[in-house]
Enzyme design. Structure first.
Site, PDB file in Angstrom:
ATOM      1  N   SER A  50       0.870  -1.182   0.000  1.00  0.00           N
ATOM      2  CA  SER A  50       0.000   0.000   0.000  1.00  0.00           C
ATOM      3  C   SER A  50       0.905   1.230   0.000  1.00  0.00           C
ATOM      4  CB  SER A  50      -0.854   0.009   1.278  1.00  0.00           C
ATOM      5  OG  SER A  50      -1.480   1.257   1.469  1.00  0.00           O
ATOM      6  N   TYR A  69      -2.513  -1.006  10.447  1.00  0.00           N
ATOM      7  CA  TYR A  69      -2.439  -1.228   8.999  1.00  0.00           C
ATOM      8  C   TYR A  69      -1.108  -0.706   8.459  1.00  0.00           C
ATOM      9  CZ  TYR A  69      -4.093  -1.169   4.106  1.00  0.00           C
ATOM     10  OH  TYR A  69      -4.242  -1.378   2.752  1.00  0.00           O
TER      11      TYR A  69
HETATM   12  N1  LIG Z   1      -8.527  -0.727  -2.100  1.00  0.00           N
HETATM   13  C1  LIG Z   1      -7.531   0.099  -1.842  1.00  0.00           C
HETATM   14  O1  LIG Z   1      -7.647   1.329  -1.971  1.00  0.00           O
HETATM   15  C2  LIG Z   1      -6.183  -0.450  -1.403  1.00  0.00           C
HETATM   16  C3  LIG Z   1      -5.140   0.455  -1.237  1.00  0.00           C
HETATM   17  C4  LIG Z   1      -3.892  -0.016  -0.837  1.00  0.00           C
HETATM   18  C5  LIG Z   1      -3.702  -1.365  -0.624  1.00  0.00           C
HETATM   19  N2  LIG Z   1      -4.726  -2.236  -0.796  1.00  0.00           N
HETATM   20  C6  LIG Z   1      -4.459  -3.658  -0.535  1.00  0.00           C
HETATM   21  O2  LIG Z   1      -4.945  -4.462  -1.592  1.00  0.00           O
HETATM   22  C7  LIG Z   1      -5.365  -5.730  -1.074  1.00  0.00           C
HETATM   23  C8  LIG Z   1      -6.804  -5.995  -1.489  1.00  0.00           C
HETATM   24  O3  LIG Z   1      -7.625  -4.966  -0.952  1.00  0.00           O
HETATM   25  P1  LIG Z   1      -9.134  -4.759  -1.449  1.00  0.00           P
HETATM   26  O4  LIG Z   1      -9.357  -3.302  -1.418  1.00  0.00           O
HETATM   27  O5  LIG Z   1      -9.392  -5.533  -2.675  1.00  0.00           O
HETATM   28  O6  LIG Z   1      -9.917  -5.392  -0.184  1.00  0.00           O
HETATM   29  P2  LIG Z   1     -11.309  -6.160  -0.091  1.00  0.00           P
HETATM   30  O7  LIG Z   1     -11.741  -5.985   1.318  1.00  0.00           O
HETATM   31  O8  LIG Z   1     -12.224  -5.780  -1.189  1.00  0.00           O
HETATM   32  O9  LIG Z   1     -10.872  -7.679  -0.325  1.00  0.00           O
HETATM   33  C9  LIG Z   1     -10.079  -8.338   0.629  1.00  0.00           C
HETATM   34  C10 LIG Z   1     -10.422  -9.814   0.582  1.00  0.00           C
HETATM   35  O10 LIG Z   1      -9.611 -10.466   1.575  1.00  0.00           O
HETATM   36  C11 LIG Z   1     -10.424 -11.394   2.242  1.00  0.00           C
HETATM   37  N3  LIG Z   1      -9.908 -11.630   3.588  1.00  0.00           N
HETATM   38  C12 LIG Z   1      -9.713 -10.727   4.579  1.00  0.00           C
HETATM   39  N4  LIG Z   1      -9.273 -11.359   5.673  1.00  0.00           N
HETATM   40  C13 LIG Z   1      -9.178 -12.674   5.364  1.00  0.00           C
HETATM   41  C14 LIG Z   1      -8.789 -13.834   6.090  1.00  0.00           C
HETATM   42  N5  LIG Z   1      -8.409 -13.768   7.369  1.00  0.00           N
HETATM   43  N6  LIG Z   1      -8.784 -15.033   5.446  1.00  0.00           N
HETATM   44  C15 LIG Z   1      -9.185 -15.118   4.157  1.00  0.00           C
HETATM   45  N7  LIG Z   1      -9.576 -14.070   3.426  1.00  0.00           N
HETATM   46  C16 LIG Z   1      -9.571 -12.856   4.029  1.00  0.00           C
HETATM   47  C17 LIG Z   1     -11.804 -10.756   2.292  1.00  0.00           C
HETATM   48  O11 LIG Z   1     -12.824 -11.726   2.524  1.00  0.00           O
HETATM   49  C18 LIG Z   1     -11.886 -10.121   0.922  1.00  0.00           C
HETATM   50  O12 LIG Z   1     -12.425 -11.019  -0.034  1.00  0.00           O
HETATM   51  C19 LIG Z   1      -5.169  -5.644   0.445  1.00  0.00           C
HETATM   52  O13 LIG Z   1      -3.915  -6.215   0.771  1.00  0.00           O
HETATM   53  C20 LIG Z   1      -5.149  -4.160   0.719  1.00  0.00           C
HETATM   54  O14 LIG Z   1      -4.448  -3.823   1.895  1.00  0.00           O
HETATM   55  C21 LIG Z   1      -5.972  -1.818  -1.170  1.00  0.00           C
END
Ligand SMILES: NC(=O)c1ccc[n+]([C@@H]2O[C@H](COP(=O)([O-])OP(=O)(O)OC[C@H]3O[C@@H](n4cnc5c(N)ncnc54)[C@H](O)[C@@H]3O)[C@@H](O)[C@H]2O)c1
Length: 253
Positions: free
Chosen positions: A143, A156
């Site tokens: 991130s 985080y």
């Molecule tokens: N969306 C953003 O703006 C953003 C920005 C920076 C980084 N990220 C990173 O990208 C990645 C994906 O984020 P996203 O926005 O798609 O999130 P999201 O919440 O849409 O998806 C995350 C998925 O992880 C699964 N998950 C969470 N905990 C779990 C566990 N203990 N066991 C199994 N599955 C689990 C959830 O069920 C979900 O399907 C993450 O690592 C997040 O930190 C996202």
């Protein structure tokens, strides 16, 4: 685009495990890899994952990535189902509000377990087959919070900084043995996690839009396109690197 509409064929023969694949960026990565000919093994605690995987001609497992022994058990099952592994994407993560003063112990432990300890456990479980692959790659979703702080998000921020360190360590420890490891650091990407963050911190929404220079938030498919490249042999000289995908936000800091 569906899993069978090919964009390119550069991932044919690549078997890739993706955690957090039921939603957002992980789901988009799964779709993209399948569209490029990859065979995907999807892991999530959301029970929709087997059905989603089947729609991409892949396999899906309902697993809590942070549960003790979960990675070893799932990787053994995936090896039996797919016959090997050429890639791993650590995408599952959660976000909890809280500063150093008020983050509660349970939230701190939960975020650490899912966002930092679990990616290491899945890397450790996947490494033996990845080393056997001969041309394997790991991608960790970090991130912009891996390089600077987000207010009121100490757990985080700490885990994303830590995961960048894991990425670089794996890159130098295993690069010579055919396993590359890179990080993708997104800014604000339209996903359920981001929507939840904005819902909990509504005062931040306009500021987040102002911080990037694209005039919009990012899309999960844009992150997936970068991830597909990093998993492909076209990225063979790319190891231990962090790729920002943030609409220019970090360039201004
Ligand atoms: N969306 C953003 O703006 C953003 C920005 C920076 C980084 N990220 C990173 O990208 C990645 C994906 O984020 P996203 O926005 O798609 O999130 P999201 O919440 O849409 O998806 C995350 C998925 O992880 C699964 N998950 C969470 N905990 C779990 C566990 N203990 N066991 C199994 N599955 C689990 C959830 O069920 C979900 O399907 C993450 O690592 C997040 O930190 C996202």
């Amino acid at each position: 685009m569906t899993g069978t509409d090919r964009t390119t064929t550069r991932l044919i023969g690549k078997r890739v495990l993706i955690t957090g694949a039921a939603s957002g960026i992980g789901a988009a990565i799964a779709r993209r890899l399948a569209s490029e000919g990859g065979r995907v093994a999807l892991v999530d605690r959301d029970p929709v994952v087997p059905e989603y995987a089947a729609s991409l001609d892949g396999v899906g497992y309902v697993v809590d990535v942070a549960a003790r022994g979960a990675a070893e058990t799932a990787v053994a099952q995936i090896l039996s189902d797919l016959g090997g592994l050429d890639g791993l994407v650590n995408c599952a993560a959660i976000q909890r509000n809280g500063s150093a003063l008020d983050v509660d112990d349970a939230a701190w432990e939960e975020v650490l377990a899912i966002n930092l300890s679990a990616p290491l456990a899945w890397i450790r479980a996947a490494l033996p087959p990845l080393l056997d692959s001969g041309a394997a790659a790991i991608v960790n979703l970090t991130s912009v919070a891996a390089r600077h702080a987000l207010p009121n998000n100490v757990s985080y921020v700490a885990t994303k900084h830590g995961l960048l360190g894991v990425t670089r360590s794996v890159a130098v420890d295993f690069g010579r043995r055919g396993v590359r490891c890179n990080a993708i650091s997104p800014g604000s990407i339209n996903t359920p996690m981001f929507a939840e963050y904005v819902r909990r911190n509504p005062e931040k929404a306009s500021g987040l839009m102002d911080q990037n220079f694209a005039g919009r938030f990012g899309e999960a498919d844009e992150v997936a396109a970068l991830c597909a490249y990093l998993l492909s042999d076209e990225a063979g000289f790319t190891n231990g690197a962090e790729f920002l995908i943030d609409g220019g936000r970090t360039a201004a800091t």
